[in-house]
Design a protein around this motif. Structure first.
Motif, PDB file in Angstrom:
ATOM      1  N   VAL A 267       0.841  -1.201   0.000  1.00  9.93           N
ATOM      2  CA  VAL A 267       0.000   0.000   0.000  1.00  9.93           C
ATOM      3  C   VAL A 267       0.876   1.250   0.000  1.00  9.93           C
ATOM      4  O   VAL A 267       0.641   2.197  -0.753  1.00  9.93           O
ATOM      5  CB  VAL A 267      -0.952  -0.002   1.221  1.00  9.93           C
ATOM      6  CG1 VAL A 267      -1.693   1.325   1.329  1.00  9.93           C
ATOM      7  CG2 VAL A 267      -1.941  -1.163   1.130  1.00  9.93           C
ATOM      8  N   ALA A 268       1.915   1.248   0.838  1.00  6.14           N
ATOM      9  CA  ALA A 268       2.796   2.416   0.929  1.00  6.14           C
ATOM     10  C   ALA A 268       3.467   2.718  -0.408  1.00  6.14           C
ATOM     11  O   ALA A 268       3.627   3.883  -0.788  1.00  6.14           O
ATOM     12  CB  ALA A 268       3.851   2.180   2.019  1.00  6.14           C
ATOM     13  N   GLU A 269       3.863   1.672  -1.131  1.00  6.60           N
ATOM     14  CA  GLU A 269       4.502   1.879  -2.431  1.00  6.60           C
ATOM     15  C   GLU A 269       3.551   2.518  -3.442  1.00  6.60           C
ATOM     16  O   GLU A 269       3.974   3.220  -4.356  1.00  6.60           O
ATOM     17  CB  GLU A 269       4.981   0.531  -2.990  1.00  6.60           C
ATOM     18  CG  GLU A 269       6.159  -0.055  -2.257  1.00  6.60           C
ATOM     19  CD  GLU A 269       6.535  -1.424  -2.809  1.00  6.60           C
ATOM     20  OE1 GLU A 269       5.846  -1.868  -3.764  1.00  6.60           O
ATOM     21  OE2 GLU A 269       7.490  -2.025  -2.313  1.00  6.60           O
ATOM     22  N   ALA A 270       2.249   2.255  -3.266  1.00  8.72           N
ATOM     23  CA  ALA A 270       1.273   2.700  -4.259  1.00  8.72           C
ATOM     24  C   ALA A 270       0.688   4.072  -3.968  1.00  8.72           C
ATOM     25  O   ALA A 270      -0.023   4.635  -4.813  1.00  8.72           O
ATOM     26  CB  ALA A 270       0.134   1.677  -4.352  1.00  8.72           C
ATOM     27  N   VAL A 271       0.959   4.622  -2.780  1.00 11.22           N
ATOM     28  CA  VAL A 271       0.379   5.923  -2.433  1.00 11.22           C
ATOM     29  C   VAL A 271       0.927   7.001  -3.357  1.00 11.22           C
ATOM     30  O   VAL A 271       2.139   7.130  -3.545  1.00 11.22           O
ATOM     31  CB  VAL A 271       0.665   6.277  -0.957  1.00 11.22           C
ATOM     32  CG1 VAL A 271       0.210   7.691  -0.643  1.00 11.22           C
ATOM     33  CG2 VAL A 271      -0.029   5.280  -0.040  1.00 11.22           C
ATOM     34  N   LEU A 272       0.016   7.783  -3.936  1.00 12.88           N
ATOM     35  CA  LEU A 272       0.418   8.824  -4.890  1.00 12.88           C
ATOM     36  C   LEU A 272       0.938  10.063  -4.167  1.00 12.88           C
ATOM     37  O   LEU A 272       0.473  10.392  -3.064  1.00 12.88           O
ATOM     38  CB  LEU A 272      -0.773   9.223  -5.762  1.00 12.88           C
ATOM     39  CG  LEU A 272      -1.343   8.126  -6.676  1.00 12.88           C
ATOM     40  CD1 LEU A 272      -2.643   8.602  -7.311  1.00 12.88           C
ATOM     41  CD2 LEU A 272      -0.321   7.757  -7.742  1.00 12.88           C
TER      42      LEU A 272
ATOM     43  N   LEU B 295      -5.513  -1.236   1.361  1.00 13.07           N
ATOM     44  CA  LEU B 295      -5.482  -1.895   0.061  1.00 13.07           C
ATOM     45  C   LEU B 295      -6.692  -1.539  -0.794  1.00 13.07           C
ATOM     46  O   LEU B 295      -6.575  -1.418  -2.022  1.00 13.07           O
ATOM     47  CB  LEU B 295      -5.404  -3.412   0.261  1.00 13.07           C
ATOM     48  CG  LEU B 295      -4.985  -4.228  -0.960  1.00 13.07           C
ATOM     49  CD1 LEU B 295      -3.616  -3.806  -1.456  1.00 13.07           C
ATOM     50  CD2 LEU B 295      -4.997  -5.713  -0.632  1.00 13.07           C
ATOM     51  N   SER B 296      -7.830  -1.335  -0.168  1.00 14.06           N
ATOM     52  CA  SER B 296      -9.036  -1.011  -0.936  1.00 14.06           C
ATOM     53  C   SER B 296      -8.937   0.349  -1.617  1.00 14.06           C
ATOM     54  O   SER B 296      -9.718   0.651  -2.528  1.00 14.06           O
ATOM     55  CB  SER B 296     -10.271  -1.051  -0.028  1.00 14.06           C
ATOM     56  OG  SER B 296     -10.134  -0.120   1.045  1.00 14.06           O
ATOM     57  N   ASP B 297      -7.996   1.188  -1.189  1.00 14.22           N
ATOM     58  CA  ASP B 297      -7.815   2.502  -1.822  1.00 14.22           C
ATOM     59  C   ASP B 297      -6.987   2.425  -3.100  1.00 14.22           C
ATOM     60  O   ASP B 297      -6.912   3.395  -3.857  1.00 14.22           O
ATOM     61  CB  ASP B 297      -7.103   3.467  -0.860  1.00 14.22           C
ATOM     62  CG  ASP B 297      -7.901   3.714   0.412  1.00 14.22           C
ATOM     63  OD1 ASP B 297      -9.139   3.706   0.318  1.00 14.22           O
ATOM     64  OD2 ASP B 297      -7.288   3.902   1.473  1.00 14.22           O
ATOM     65  N   ILE B 298      -6.354   1.303  -3.320  1.00  9.24           N
ATOM     66  CA  ILE B 298      -5.395   1.200  -4.411  1.00  9.24           C
ATOM     67  C   ILE B 298      -6.108   0.851  -5.715  1.00  9.24           C
ATOM     68  O   ILE B 298      -6.738  -0.201  -5.842  1.00  9.24           O
ATOM     69  CB  ILE B 298      -4.319   0.136  -4.092  1.00  9.24           C
ATOM     70  CG1 ILE B 298      -3.649   0.470  -2.756  1.00  9.24           C
ATOM     71  CG2 ILE B 298      -3.304   0.067  -5.212  1.00  9.24           C
ATOM     72  CD1 ILE B 298      -3.094   1.857  -2.661  1.00  9.24           C
TER      73      ILE B 298
END
Length: 525
Positions: free
Chosen positions: A404-409, A420-423
């Motif tokens: 999740v941290a890697e995917a945060v914009l 995870l549901s935010d990704i």
């Protein structure tokens, strides 16, 4: 360090050739054969006890022994009272068997009585045994100096408490535990067993032992413990656990424990991080990296630190910050003292493991953690993993939080936490932004279009973006782009020629849309 043999026992001395030649026979006090012999004393006096200090092996031919039974009892009582190790009677000159009165008296006082049926050179006995004792004392002094040198070296290099406790365990070959004033085991170095065995029900067992001044063996578990303190302020104590089936604690064990306590005191003064903080950090890292030997050990270590580990669920939280992670750790740790583990995992990342009652919502706790972290860093990013029902599965929750941290914009700091549901697709592309395959895909899909706009001053890329965002609805796309329908149609035909694409085909539109999303991610990273 090899095991310290200690001073020779009565049994050890009887086995020496110089005494074995006399055919020794134990006629009383056999349970006392394990008594240490600290010296040998030859006597033909009726009151030898006045010349003894305790621990002596008393050698006599029996010549001065009184005939009266009451005087024999007094003779034996005086030897027993002073702490003589044993009485050796040579049956050559006066007696050919031990007198009954002497046997009864020695049995009454549990004083070992050994008879020699052959002549023995007592002077030679003293020389041999004294050489053995003095050699042992020299070895003890050498070992003691080695202990002092080892712990002094730890102090000089500024070793942390983990190194000190590990060294004490290695030198004593026993499990050593450092606990705080709340009876929590903050560091455990198991030897000859598992941490699970050593730490089982630690707080209850620890509270059952009285905290005393100095180094003491504590019942009911037979712990050897000494306080760790400075100028009257006690911080905890260091405990050495008995080894099942092994001998009791030796003088060397006591020296190791006391020097460890002294070195721990200095380490506490040198290192600003508390024992508890360091312990939380180490246990947390072991859970993240799955370094525990078994699920039971993971639970035992966490429980010994006060973390509820039964009938609970666990949730990993990662806090990525632009500040030093230790500052954030120190700020949020007090809020999780009884319900979680907190520790800096990397220079800019703090990890927290929450222990929750089954069914307990976690959102408010994570929101508060986020607000607290942002007191140090307003741009801190908080990522949450999945709930797990076993502490040994915490690594899975941390892995999910890491994804999740890697995917945060960038620019998402207005959101208190991410899960995870935010990704979505854009977040996934952000995660893959450094992959050359993604970069190559963008170039193949829209590279010619970007170059055409740059060379000719056209705005085909914004037109394509507007058309795709409108899901292929030309009317909506024209209105949003401020174009007439005719102009939009002309631009779309030009786009299809440049890109060699049919914009009426849904899959081709999707490929281009993904390429534009990836382009945005690459430009904002």
């Amino acid at each position: 360090m090899s095991e310290n043999p200690g001073p020779p026992t009565v049994a050890n001395v009887l086995a020496l050739p110089v005494l074995a030649g006399g055919l020794p026979e134990v006629v009383a006090g056999e349970p006392g054969l394990d008594r240490p012999v600290r010296w040998v004393h030859i006597t033909e006096l009726t009151d030898p006890a006045s010349f003894l200090k305790g621990g002596e092996l008393v050698l006599t031919t029996g010549v001065p022994l009184p005939n009266d039974a009451s005087q024999v009892r007094r003779y034996v009582d005086e030897l027993a009272d002073i702490g003589a190790a044993a009485l050796v009677l040579e049956l050559v000159r006066r007696f050919h068997r031990a007198p009954d009165a002497l046997i009864r008296a020695c049995r009454a006082r549990d004083l070992p009585l050994i008879t020699l049926s052959r002549d023995v050179n007592f002077l030679e006995v003293t020389q041999v045994v004294h050489a053995l004792i003095l050699g042992n004392q020299t070895e003890v002094l050498r070992r003691t100096q080695q202990i002092h040198d080892t712990f002094t070296a730890l102090t000089l290099r500024g070793a942390g408490p983990e190194d000190v406790v590990r060294t004490a365990a290695e030198m004593s070959h026993r499990t050593v535990v450092l606990e705080n004033l709340a009876h929590q085991a903050v560091i455990c170095e198991p030897v000859g067993g598992s941490a699970e065995e050593a730490l089982s029900h630690w707080e209850r067992r620890s509270r059952a032992t009285t905290v005393e001044v100095g180094t003491t063996v504590h019942e009911p578990d037979g712990w050897l413990a000494t306080p760790v303190e400075f100028q009257g302020e006690r911080w905890g104590r260091v405990v050495m656990l008995p080894t099942p089936g092994a001998a009791g604690f030796s003088a060397e064990d006591i020296t190791v424990l006391e020097r460890a306590a002294m070195t721990l005191t200095i380490a506490r003064l040198i290192h600003s991080t508390s024992w508890e903080r360091r312990a939380h950090r180490h246990v947390l890292r072991d859970l993240v990296e799955q370094r525990h030997r078994s699920p039971a050990e993971a639970r035992a270590r966490a429980t010994a630190l006060g973390l509820p580990a039964t009938d609970a669920t666990f949730l990993a939280v990662l806090i990525d910050t632009h500040q030093n992670a230790t500052e954030v750790e120190n700020l949020i740790a007090p809020a999780l003292e009884q319900t979680g583990l907190v520790g800096a995992l990397e220079e800019r990342r703090v990890g927290a493991l929450l222990s929750l009652r089954r069914g307990q919502p976690w959102q408010s706790t994570v929101e508060q953690l986020s607000r607290t972290a942002r007191e140090v860093d307003p741009d801190a990013v908080v990522s949450v993993g999945c709930e797990v029902t076993d502490l040994s599965h915490a690594a899975r929750s941390f892995r999910e939080a890491g994804r999740v941290a890697e995917a945060v914009l960038p620019g998402s700091s207005e959101q208190l936490y991410h899960q995870l549901s935010d990704i979505g697709l854009r977040h996934l592309l952000h995660t893959l932004r450094n992959d050359v395959r993604v970069q190559d895909y963008v170039e193949r899909q829209v590279g010619r279009l970007i170059e055409h706009d740059a060379r000719h001053g056209t705005e085909l890329l914004p037109t394509l973006r507007c058309y795709l965002d409108a899901a292929g609805n030309k009317t909506i796309a024209a209105r949003r782009n401020g174009l007439s329908r005719q102009t939009l149609y002309e631009r779309l035909r030009m786009l299809e020629r440049l890109l060699d694409r049919d914009l009426e085909v849904g899959e081709q539109r999707t490929e281009l849309h993904v390429a534009l999303l990836a382009l945005d991610v690459l430009r904002t990273s």
